[in-house]
Design an enzyme around this catalytic site. Structure first.
Site, mmCIF file in Angstrom:
data_model
loop_
_atom_site.group_PDB
_atom_site.id
_atom_site.type_symbol
_atom_site.label_atom_id
_atom_site.label_comp_id
_atom_site.label_asym_id
_atom_site.label_seq_id
_atom_site.Cartn_x
_atom_site.Cartn_y
_atom_site.Cartn_z
ATOM 1 N N ARG A 22 -26.642 11.846 -27.861
ATOM 2 C CA ARG A 22 -25.568 11.541 -27.147
ATOM 3 C C ARG A 22 -24.487 12.900 -27.034
ATOM 4 N NH1 ARG A 22 -20.048 12.731 -27.355
ATOM 5 N NH2 ARG A 22 -20.077 12.072 -29.781
ATOM 6 N N ASP A 23 -24.200 13.568 -28.020
ATOM 7 C CA ASP A 23 -23.370 14.696 -28.086
ATOM 8 C C ASP A 23 -23.996 15.935 -27.561
ATOM 9 O OD1 ASP A 23 -20.969 16.021 -28.515
ATOM 10 O OD2 ASP A 23 -20.996 16.067 -30.659
ATOM 11 N N HIS A 215 -18.266 15.379 -39.185
ATOM 12 C CA HIS A 215 -19.026 15.953 -37.969
ATOM 13 C C HIS A 215 -18.693 17.364 -37.723
ATOM 14 C CE1 HIS A 215 -20.223 15.204 -33.565
ATOM 15 N NE2 HIS A 215 -19.426 16.214 -33.604
ATOM 16 N N CYS A 248 -18.686 21.841 -26.490
ATOM 17 C CA CYS A 248 -17.477 21.425 -26.189
ATOM 18 C C CYS A 248 -16.961 22.437 -25.154
ATOM 19 C CB CYS A 248 -16.519 21.219 -27.312
ATOM 20 S SG CYS A 248 -14.842 20.837 -26.925
ATOM 21 N N ASN A 257 -23.462 21.577 -32.374
ATOM 22 C CA ASN A 257 -23.129 21.096 -33.555
ATOM 23 C C ASN A 257 -23.938 21.473 -34.633
ATOM 24 O OD1 ASN A 257 -22.791 19.077 -31.166
ATOM 25 N ND2 ASN A 257 -22.379 17.696 -33.038
#
Length: 328
Positions: A22-23, A215, A248, A257
């Site tokens: 997802r991310d 996270h 981001c 991440n």
């Protein structure tokens, strides 16, 4: 917790939670085909991830990369013990997620008012009200609710976000929305180890029975150090992204991440039980570049594991003889 114990993880369980599907994929310009997404999730399930954030039930116009959310969630293999989560922004997204047999709804709001406005186009009060409605719908469907609080360790526009502000939002989501889990998110990689330890300890002291996840992004190279600081302060659940993909828009050019296989590799060397089969995880990660059409940040894929040894030079015996001859 005694900090000396952090370096010896024997007998301690760390739950690894995959967010790359997802991310990670939402940040990619290439659309990964639905069947490939399903195969990727299935490979992560078989590798032993505790939780997988499979997709996001958002507007296809907003995130075209995840336009096939329903098909993916309905197409994956469900392995007992693995939690299949999805990000949902509103009631409509929650309804679609529930129809798709999602195990947990992940709801997102920012601890920073500026970031919440810029990212979600709503005030924090508006976001909170909307997420409470989603949480009520989830309870009716007997689904778990997790709240991901963005910018818990700093905002790229405001700077530091006070710990008291972060914890006040946690209290409201736990007490008023009935959240069973909270994820403290380092959205743009601003966290540093002593800060992580302080906020984690305060959360754990206030809500020892609430599921806490951390996270992190590796934007400034402190991802693994922050994981260890979190463990030292009592956290045992960590989001990570296969291959280290993700990012981001408010941290342009930054890496993604924390990398799932890098964290698992490090923790297993220290004796922690991650429940993850690293060989299977690496197989999944090696398939990523062909899917997203570029290399990933994963150092373990590039360099191999610590004891992935290399053959010595073919003429090593000759080198040894010459070296010994010089010593006589």
């Amino acid at each position: 917790m005694n900090s000396m114990n952090t370096w010896n993880g024997v007998g301690r369980r760390i739950h690894m939670q995959e967010v790359g599907t997802r991310d990670g994929l939402q940040a990619e310009s290439v659309f990964v085909p639905t069947l490939e997404k399903i195969a990727l999730v299935d490979s992560l399930s078989r590798a032993g991830m505790a939780k997988i954030e499979v997709t996001a039930f958002v507007s296809p116009k907003a995130i075209p990369a995840l336009a096939d959310a329903q098909d993916v969630m309905l197409g994956i293999e469900r392995i007992p013990g693995v939690i299949y989560s999805a990000l949902v922004p509103n009631v409509r997204g929650a309804e679609r997620a529930i129809e798709s047999r999602t195990d947990e709804l992940n709801l997102v709001m920012s601890a920073s008012d500026t970031h919440n406005l810029a990212n979600l186009r709503m005030t924090q009060a508006q976001s909170f009200q909307g997420l409470c409605e989603v949480a009520a719908l989830a309870r009716q469907a007997s689904l778990a609710v997790n709240i991901s609080l963005s910018c818990s360790f700093g905002c790229p526009m405001e700077g530091d976000v006070p710990e008291d502000t972060v914890l006040a939002w946690c209290a409201r989501f736990i007490d008023e929305a009935g959240a069973g889990g909270i994820t403290l998110c380092d959205t743009t990689g601003m966290a540093y180890p002593s800060q992580v330890a302080s906020l984690t300890r305060r959360f754990r002291a206030a809500w020892p029975g609430t599921e806490l996840s951390l996270h992190f992004h590796n934007t400034r190279g402190m991802g693994l150090a922050n994981v260890l600081a979190g463990i030292d302060a009592g956290a045992d659940r960590f989001d990570a992204s296969l291959g280290g993909i993700g990012g981001c828009p408010y941290a342009p050019g930054a890496s993604g991440n924390v990398c799932t296989e890098e964290v698992v590799h490090a923790l297993q060397l220290m004796g922690y039980d991650t429940g993850v089969d690293l060989d299977r995880l690496l197989d999944a990660s090696r398939r990523l570049p062909a899917l997203i059409k570029h290399e990933t940040p994963s150092q373990i894929v590039k360099a191999g594991r610590r004891l992935d040894l290399h053959r010595p030079p073919k003429d090593l015996d000759m080198i040894r003889e010459r070296a010994q001859a010089r010593s006589h």
